[in-house]
Each structure stands twice: as structure tokens, then as C-alpha cells.
Design an enzyme around this catalytic site. Structure first.
Site, PDB file in Angstrom:
ATOM      1  N   ASN A   1      18.381  26.024 -20.000  1.00  0.00           N
ATOM      2  CA  ASN A   1      19.213  27.039 -20.661  1.00  0.00           C
ATOM      3  C   ASN A   1      20.170  26.448 -21.703  1.00  0.00           C
ATOM      4  O   ASN A   1      20.460  27.074 -22.710  1.00  0.00           O
ATOM      5  CB  ASN A   1      19.961  27.906 -19.638  1.00  0.00           C
ATOM      6  CG  ASN A   1      20.890  27.132 -18.759  1.00  0.00           C
ATOM      7  OD1 ASN A   1      20.677  25.949 -18.502  1.00  0.00           O
ATOM      8  ND2 ASN A   1      21.936  27.774 -18.288  1.00  0.00           N
TER       9      ASN A   1
ATOM     10  N   CYS B   1      24.715  29.597 -16.323  1.00  0.00           N
ATOM     11  CA  CYS B   1      25.095  29.501 -14.907  1.00  0.00           C
ATOM     12  C   CYS B   1      26.410  30.223 -14.662  1.00  0.00           C
ATOM     13  O   CYS B   1      26.620  30.804 -13.606  1.00  0.00           O
ATOM     14  CB  CYS B   1      25.186  28.043 -14.493  1.00  0.00           C
ATOM     15  SG  CYS B   1      26.253  27.088 -15.569  1.00  0.00           S
TER      16      CYS B   1
ATOM     17  N   LYS C   1      14.927  13.554 -16.858  1.00  0.00           N
ATOM     18  CA  LYS C   1      13.783  14.490 -16.816  1.00  0.00           C
ATOM     19  C   LYS C   1      14.287  15.872 -17.224  1.00  0.00           C
ATOM     20  O   LYS C   1      15.016  16.522 -16.488  1.00  0.00           O
ATOM     21  CB  LYS C   1      13.152  14.580 -15.428  1.00  0.00           C
ATOM     22  CG  LYS C   1      11.793  15.294 -15.537  1.00  0.00           C
ATOM     23  CD  LYS C   1      11.327  15.973 -14.283  1.00  0.00           C
ATOM     24  CE  LYS C   1      11.935  17.305 -14.026  1.00  0.00           C
ATOM     25  NZ  LYS C   1      11.590  18.358 -15.018  1.00  0.00           N
ATOM     26  N   PRO C   2      13.898  16.337 -18.410  1.00  0.00           N
ATOM     27  CA  PRO C   2      14.311  17.671 -18.837  1.00  0.00           C
ATOM     28  C   PRO C   2      13.441  18.724 -18.161  1.00  0.00           C
ATOM     29  O   PRO C   2      12.474  18.395 -17.478  1.00  0.00           O
ATOM     30  CB  PRO C   2      14.051  17.649 -20.341  1.00  0.00           C
ATOM     31  CG  PRO C   2      12.912  16.699 -20.503  1.00  0.00           C
ATOM     32  CD  PRO C   2      13.034  15.672 -19.402  1.00  0.00           C
TER      33      PRO C   2
ATOM     34  N   GLY D   1      20.639  22.732 -12.005  1.00  0.00           N
ATOM     35  CA  GLY D   1      19.526  23.677 -11.881  1.00  0.00           C
ATOM     36  C   GLY D   1      19.838  24.713 -10.819  1.00  0.00           C
ATOM     37  O   GLY D   1      21.001  24.957 -10.488  1.00  0.00           O
ATOM     38  N   SER D   2      18.786  25.280 -10.267  1.00  0.00           N
ATOM     39  CA  SER D   2      18.971  26.380  -9.321  1.00  0.00           C
ATOM     40  C   SER D   2      19.443  25.865  -7.959  1.00  0.00           C
ATOM     41  O   SER D   2      19.202  24.702  -7.602  1.00  0.00           O
ATOM     42  CB  SER D   2      17.653  27.129  -9.149  1.00  0.00           C
ATOM     43  OG  SER D   2      16.679  26.242  -8.652  1.00  0.00           O
TER      44      SER D   2
ATOM     45  N   GLU E   1      22.144  35.774  -8.461  1.00  0.00           N
ATOM     46  CA  GLU E   1      22.194  35.410  -9.880  1.00  0.00           C
ATOM     47  C   GLU E   1      21.014  36.070 -10.599  1.00  0.00           C
ATOM     48  O   GLU E   1      19.857  35.809 -10.257  1.00  0.00           O
ATOM     49  CB  GLU E   1      22.088  33.889  -9.988  1.00  0.00           C
ATOM     50  CG  GLU E   1      22.083  33.354 -11.390  1.00  0.00           C
ATOM     51  CD  GLU E   1      21.916  31.829 -11.409  1.00  0.00           C
ATOM     52  OE1 GLU E   1      20.956  31.316 -10.801  1.00  0.00           O
ATOM     53  OE2 GLU E   1      22.751  31.170 -12.042  1.00  0.00           O
TER      54      GLU E   1
ATOM     55  N   GLU F   1      24.874  20.541  -9.797  1.00  0.00           N
ATOM     56  CA  GLU F   1      25.515  21.643 -10.535  1.00  0.00           C
ATOM     57  C   GLU F   1      24.539  22.806 -10.463  1.00  0.00           C
ATOM     58  O   GLU F   1      23.524  22.806 -11.153  1.00  0.00           O
ATOM     59  CB  GLU F   1      25.780  21.243 -11.988  1.00  0.00           C
ATOM     60  CG  GLU F   1      26.651  20.005 -12.159  1.00  0.00           C
ATOM     61  CD  GLU F   1      28.109  20.246 -11.826  1.00  0.00           C
ATOM     62  OE1 GLU F   1      28.522  21.424 -11.764  1.00  0.00           O
ATOM     63  OE2 GLU F   1      28.832  19.264 -11.591  1.00  0.00           O
ATOM     64  N   LEU F   2      24.848  23.779  -9.615  1.00  0.00           N
ATOM     65  CA  LEU F   2      23.839  24.790  -9.268  1.00  0.00           C
ATOM     66  C   LEU F   2      24.198  26.180  -9.802  1.00  0.00           C
ATOM     67  O   LEU F   2      25.088  26.343 -10.615  1.00  0.00           O
ATOM     68  CB  LEU F   2      23.662  24.794  -7.749  1.00  0.00           C
ATOM     69  CG  LEU F   2      23.392  23.402  -7.148  1.00  0.00           C
ATOM     70  CD1 LEU F   2      23.300  23.459  -5.635  1.00  0.00           C
ATOM     71  CD2 LEU F   2      22.128  22.779  -7.741  1.00  0.00           C
TER      72      LEU F   2
HETATM   73  P1  NAD Z   1      15.302  24.895 -11.689  1.00  0.00           P
HETATM   74  O1  NAD Z   1      16.095  24.538 -10.483  1.00  0.00           O
HETATM   75  O2  NAD Z   1      14.043  25.635 -11.523  1.00  0.00           O
HETATM   76  O3  NAD Z   1      14.896  23.536 -12.463  1.00  0.00           O
HETATM   77  C1  NAD Z   1      15.868  22.602 -12.859  1.00  0.00           C
HETATM   78  C2  NAD Z   1      15.202  21.247 -13.054  1.00  0.00           C
HETATM   79  O4  NAD Z   1      14.746  20.762 -11.788  1.00  0.00           O
HETATM   80  C3  NAD Z   1      13.974  21.286 -13.964  1.00  0.00           C
HETATM   81  O5  NAD Z   1      13.967  20.119 -14.751  1.00  0.00           O
HETATM   82  C4  NAD Z   1      12.826  21.277 -12.962  1.00  0.00           C
HETATM   83  O6  NAD Z   1      11.619  20.785 -13.475  1.00  0.00           O
HETATM   84  C5  NAD Z   1      13.389  20.361 -11.885  1.00  0.00           C
HETATM   85  N1  NAD Z   1      12.791  20.482 -10.545  1.00  0.00           N
HETATM   86  C6  NAD Z   1      12.138  21.546 -10.004  1.00  0.00           C
HETATM   87  N2  NAD Z   1      11.779  21.259  -8.726  1.00  0.00           N
HETATM   88  C7  NAD Z   1      12.228  19.993  -8.463  1.00  0.00           C
HETATM   89  C8  NAD Z   1      12.172  19.130  -7.319  1.00  0.00           C
HETATM   90  N3  NAD Z   1      11.610  19.523  -6.178  1.00  0.00           N
HETATM   91  N4  NAD Z   1      12.761  17.920  -7.404  1.00  0.00           N
HETATM   92  C9  NAD Z   1      13.370  17.523  -8.539  1.00  0.00           C
HETATM   93  N5  NAD Z   1      13.433  18.278  -9.653  1.00  0.00           N
HETATM   94  C10 NAD Z   1      12.866  19.500  -9.620  1.00  0.00           C
HETATM   95  O7  NAD Z   1      16.307  25.610 -12.676  1.00  0.00           O
HETATM   96  P2  NAD Z   1      16.023  26.234 -14.115  1.00  0.00           P
HETATM   97  O8  NAD Z   1      15.226  27.484 -13.966  1.00  0.00           O
HETATM   98  O9  NAD Z   1      15.497  25.166 -15.025  1.00  0.00           O
HETATM   99  O10 NAD Z   1      17.513  26.578 -14.591  1.00  0.00           O
HETATM  100  C11 NAD Z   1      18.207  27.711 -14.209  1.00  0.00           C
HETATM  101  C12 NAD Z   1      19.157  27.425 -13.055  1.00  0.00           C
HETATM  102  O11 NAD Z   1      20.047  26.367 -13.393  1.00  0.00           O
HETATM  103  C13 NAD Z   1      20.056  28.619 -12.748  1.00  0.00           C
HETATM  104  O12 NAD Z   1      20.138  28.807 -11.363  1.00  0.00           O
HETATM  105  C14 NAD Z   1      21.409  28.206 -13.317  1.00  0.00           C
HETATM  106  O13 NAD Z   1      22.516  28.819 -12.717  1.00  0.00           O
HETATM  107  C15 NAD Z   1      21.392  26.727 -13.068  1.00  0.00           C
HETATM  108  N6  NAD Z   1      22.351  26.052 -13.944  1.00  0.00           N
HETATM  109  C16 NAD Z   1      23.505  25.549 -13.397  1.00  0.00           C
HETATM  110  C17 NAD Z   1      24.457  24.952 -14.235  1.00  0.00           C
HETATM  111  C18 NAD Z   1      25.747  24.374 -13.701  1.00  0.00           C
HETATM  112  O14 NAD Z   1      26.369  23.612 -14.424  1.00  0.00           O
HETATM  113  N7  NAD Z   1      26.170  24.700 -12.488  1.00  0.00           N
HETATM  114  C19 NAD Z   1      24.224  24.890 -15.605  1.00  0.00           C
HETATM  115  C20 NAD Z   1      23.047  25.424 -16.118  1.00  0.00           C
HETATM  116  C21 NAD Z   1      22.114  26.003 -15.280  1.00  0.00           C
END
Ligand code: NAD
Length: 483
Positions: A155, A285, A178-179, A230-231, A385, A251-252
Site C-alpha cells: 500500500n 493501515c 522482500k517487497p 502487513g496484515s 479492517e 506493524e500490523l
Molecule cells: P500481507 O500480510 O498479505 O502481506 C505483507 C507481506 O508479507 C507481503 O510481502 C507478503 O508477500 C508477505 N507474506 C505473506 N505471507 C507470509 C509469510 N507466511 N511469511 C512471511 N511473509 C509473508 O499484507 P498486504 O495485503 O500486503 O498489506 C495490507 C496489510 O498491511 C493491511 O492489514 C494493513 O493494515 C497492513 N499495514 C500495516 C501498516 C502498519 O504500519 N501498521 C502499514 C501498512 C500496511
């Protein structure tokens, strides 16, 4: 595979770009029109291992490189990111969807991040502690933890990598980044700046792929620190699958409330709700998800919000750089929005605007800004969310009631308060259980203040001094000097 789709080198290992050893490939497409952008190589465990080994080899020299030289390189990196701003921003818009002007803003903020951490790099201070026994002294020193795995979502595809790079490089750590699989080329554009700035080979490495690649990286025994954004569900998985004891920052996600108290300036609150509810198509987020408005202001607030939401411009952000909104990034995001919208309708919410694709925009991942009123706590828009352009609104009568509503649920990332009465402001900021609270503004984060979540929204901090401290380990040296 289509012959016209390029296959750029997307792994950066030991200072060289390649796609050597790719286990698989996937096609990246533009969310505004579905057109393929490029074929992207996927790293398997063997490629991840090469990247981690490169970072491990580079670590001792980078640790001993010295903070002043690390700061010089971070400043050079900031200059190069500024110079290449438009190219990086185009990569962001093409794969993530936010309008180009907004993407340019994101890239500029990354450059400021590197400047900030260049200054912090030379401020890693320890302490001396007196001992009970004469002739002894305790030194508390801070050292870089080692090799960090930086895993980011799509995002804010360059900013969220930039925060990790800034803190880790200033501290003296090396990294494997890893992006997200939805934003691989933004990361390539950013990390090419690292190469151009002259960082030694292996200090910053890049691998590509989805969850399987991320899992191979976090569970690699050569990783000392995991910095994940991420999530919440993937954060929890990482906690369980990382293998061994590792330093972790997570940071979730959130489900952020906005409280419009009885003393609020309604115009300002509407402006805030519009910005933090719909910007980046709600894919933030810290996006406002749910809005609680004091009953005395409720009708006026809702009318003004709908009026303003219907006037937001939505377009392909490369064709119209100044549009308010672009497409959502992927089909999963649209599907989640549709699920939340259907649930709100089923449970009796009043749909005031949006609720589907904007008129005449059937191609691409576009969705109209959506406002629901008369929402109840059991609705998905009020409890989960959404990560899309949907706002749920409900009226409240007392401060105690709204504190209970806002604090309900498992998340604690950010909350927003609009109020002018000091007792209302402090009553709310003291009682709300969130890592960040913004009052009469929706810009909760600044570079030099810590940012992190509570409860299921994570552990650890980015931004500020804390964003570098997370890459440092403490060492206590007890010295018998005899003097
Ligand atoms: P996601 O959790 O699906 O993926 C995030 C990253 O993790 C990606 O690079 C993905 O490939 C990787 N990933 C997936 N499974 C994994 C595993 N088992 N082990 C290691 N890495 C793995 O999230 P998304 O859809 O890319 O992003 C949206 C989420 O991120 C939302 O929930 C949002 O709130 C959160 N987010 C949080 C913040 C914060 O600062 N708190 C900021 C931005 C986004």
C-alpha cells in the site's frame, strides 16, 4: 508467456541485479486497466539463502564502517531518491494504483526518511553505570543486531521499505528486503538508488515472491531480526513460524475509529474523515474505518461527508496525476470491500453513497467512495479492517459510551478525535487504547516520533529514534579497572 512483456532482473544479491535461479515467474498487471506490466521472477529457498549469505558476509565490515560514513551514504541515497523521484513514482502508480502526484509525495518522504536516519546514525549512545564495588565500571553499549529481514506490503510500497532501510542501515545492520508481490518494481526502483549511492555489495539485498518466499526468509537461521509490515494474520503466522528466537517488530493492521465529540469543528472533522477514510482508496493501515459522531452533530456531519465524498475525482493516476483517487490495488481488495458492503446492507445500515464501481468505470479495480450510516458494532465495517474506500458512521450520546465503542475489538493502531473542549480532548486521549492518537488532524505520523500498534496491531516501532533502536542490541561490559 507474451513476448511483449518484459522480464527485468529483480533480485539484488551481493551488489548485482539478476533473476538467476528463479523458481517461478508471475505476471504483474496494472490495476487501472488490467494490462500486463512485466514478468517477475520468484525467489525460492535457495535464492533466499544466497541473499542471506550475502548479507551475512557484508555485515562485519558494515558494522565497523562507522556511523559517520554510514550517515554520508544515507545522505547520498536521499539525494539520488530525490533525483529519481518521478521514475520511482511512476513505478508505484503503475503497479499500486495511487495517482502520480500522491506517489511523488510518497517518494519524497522516503528521501526525508534517509536524511533523518543519517542524522540519527551518529547518535547511538550507550551509558556508564556506577558499581557498588570500587575499581569497577559498567559500560552499556549498543551494537547492530546483525542481518535483518525486511518484509513489506504494497500500500506504501517504497515508504514502508524506506523506514526499515533507514533505521537498519543507520544502526549498522545489513538487510534482505522482500517487497509485496503486488509492488515488486517499486522496490527495484528504490533499491537501485541504494546501489547508485555506493553502499558496499551485500549490505542491501532484494528477493521477490509472495508468502512462500517470505516464509523462507523469516525462518532462515541467518536472520537475526524480522521487520514486518502487513496484515495481522500474516504477522501472527510469522511469530509462529520464524524458527528460533529472533528480534521481531510487527506493524500490523488496524480498524481505526474517529470520534467526533460534541465540541468538534464539524467542517474540520468532515475534511479529516474524507482524507483519512478515502485517500489511497482506504488502503492505509491507519485509515479511518468507523466514525462515531455525537448525536447533536450527526445529521450535519453525515450530509457534509456524503456531499464531499461524491465530489472526489477517480481516475487512472498515470493519465490524471492530480486525481484524488486511483484504482484499488488488487482483486482481493475489491472482494473484501464487496463483502463488507453486502454485510452492512444485510444488517440494516443505510447506504448514503457509493456501494459499487463508479459510473462508467467497469474496467480496472475502481470502487466508488462509500458511506454507510446507522451502523452497529456487529457489522464488518465497524469491527474489521475493510482496507477499502468504505466508511461506517453511527451516532453516540456520551463520552463513556464512545470510549467503549472505540476501544472494542482486537486492534490498537491509531484513533482520531475531533473536539475543542479540553476535557473532551484529554478524556478521550487518556482512555483510548491505541499507539497513535491524532486530535483535530488526521496526519498521525511524523518522521521523528515513534509509530507502532497496540494489541493485535503489532509490537515494536518505526519512525523516530525508536525506529533505529529496534535494530540495536544492548551489551553490558563490566570492567574491573582497579583505579
Ligand atoms: P500481507 O500480510 O498479505 O502481506 C505483507 C507481506 O508479507 C507481503 O510481502 C507478503 O508477500 C508477505 N507474506 C505473506 N505471507 C507470509 C509469510 N507466511 N511469511 C512471511 N511473509 C509473508 O499484507 P498486504 O495485503 O500486503 O498489506 C495490507 C496489510 O498491511 C493491511 O492489514 C494493513 O493494515 C497492513 N499495514 C500495516 C501498516 C502498519 O504500519 N501498521 C502499514 C501498512 C500496511
Amino acid at each position: 508467456m507474451s513476448a511483449s512483456v518484459s522480464q527485468p532482473p529483480v533480485f539484488l544479491i551481493d551488489g548485482a541485479w539478476s533473476s538467476d535461479g528463479a523458481a517461478d515467474w508471475f505476471t504483474l498487471s496494472n490495476p487501472a486497466n488490467g494490462q500486463p506490466i512485466a514478468r517477475i521472477a520468484v525467489a525460492d529457498a535457495a535464492v533466499v539463502d544466497r541473499a542471506v549469505q550475502a548479507a551475512r558476509r557484508a555485515f562485519p565490515a558494515w558494522r565497523d564502517f562507522g556511523p559517520y560514513k554510514r550517515a554520508d551514504l544515507l545522505r547520498e541515497l536521499a539525494l539520488i531518491v530525490d533525483e529519481r523521484r518521478d521514475g520511482i513514482a511512476r513505478a508505484v502508480t503503475r503497479e499500486q494504483g495511487k495517482p502520480l502526484d500522491e506517489a511523488r509525495g510518497e517518494v519524497s518522504k522516503v528521501a526525508r526518511t534517509f536524511e533523518y536516519y543519517a542524522a540519527e546514525a551518529v547518535r547511538v549512545f550507550g551509558q556508564t553505570i556506577p558499581n557498588e564495588d570500587p575499581g569497577f565500571l559498567s559500560l552499556v553499549e549498543k551494537e547492530p543486531i546483525g542481518v535483518a529481514a525486511a518484509i513489506a506490503p504494497w500500500n506504501y510500497p517504497v515508504e514502508l521499505i524506506g523506514w526499515k532501510l533507514g533505521g537498519a542501515l543507520a544502526a549498522g545492520c545489513t538487510l534482505v528486503v522482500k517487497p509485496s508481490e503486488y509492488s515488486p518494481l517499486s522496490a527495484v526502483a528504490l533499491l537501485d538508488c541504494v546501489l547508485a549511492a555506493g553502499f558496499p555489495p551485500g549490505v542491501v539485498n532484494l528477493v521477490q515472491g509472495a508468502g512462500k518466499t517470505g516464509a523462507a526468509l523469516v525462518s532462515h537461521p541467518g536472520i537475526d531480526k524480522i521487520a514486518f509490515t502487513g496484515s495481522a494474520s500474516v504477522g501472527e503466522t510469522i511469530f509462529r513460524t520464524m524458527g528460533g528466537i529472533k528480534s521481531v517488530s510487527l506493524e500490523l493492521g488496524g480498524n481505526c475509529p474517529m470520534v467526533v465529540a460534541s465540541s468538534a469543528d464539524v467542517d474540520a472533522a468532515v475534511k479529516g474523515a474524507l482524507r483519512r477514510g478515502f485517500r489511497n482508496m482506504g488502503q492505509i493501515c491507519i485509515a479511518v474505518n468507523r466514525i462515531y459522531v455525537h448525536r447533536s452533530l450527526h445529521q450535519r456531519f453525515v450530509q457534509q461527508l456524503v456531499h464531499a465524498a461524491e465530489r472526489l475525482t477517480i481516475a487512472d493516476g498515470l493519465e490524471r496525476p492530480s486525481a484524488d483517487l486511483g484504482p484499488m490495488t488488487n482483486a482481493d481488495g475489491i472482494a473484501k470491500v464487496e463483502r463488507h458492503v453486502a454485510d452492512a446492507l444485510d444488517r440494516g445500515a443505510a447506504l448514503l453513497c457509493g456501494g459499487g464501481p463508479p459510473a462508467g468505470m467497469q474496467q480496472g479495480h475502481f470502487y466508488a467512495p462509500t458511506v454507510f450510516d446507522n451502523c452497529t458494532p456487529d457489522m464488518l465495517v465497524m469491527s474489521e479492517e475493510t482496507f477499502g474506500p468504505v466508511l461506517g458512521v453511527c451516532a453516540f450520546d456520551s463520552i463513556d459510551e464512545v470510549i467503549g465503542l472505540a476501544n472494542a475489538g482486537p486492534y490498537g493502531l491509531a484513533a482520531y478525535v475531533y473536539a475543542r473542549d479540553v476535557a473532551e480532548i484529554f478524556g478521550l486521549t487518556r482512555a483510548l487504547c491505541f499507539g497513535s492518537i491524532a486530535v483535530n488532524t488526521v496526519d498521525a505520523g511524523i518522521m521523528n516520533a515513534p509509530y507502532g500498534g497496540r494489541k493485535q496491531s503489532g509490537i515494536g516501532y518505526e519512525h523516530g529514534r525508536e525506529g533505529m533502536e529496534g535494530y540495536l542490541a544492548i551489551k553490558h561490559v563490566r570492567l574491573k579497572h582497579g583505579a
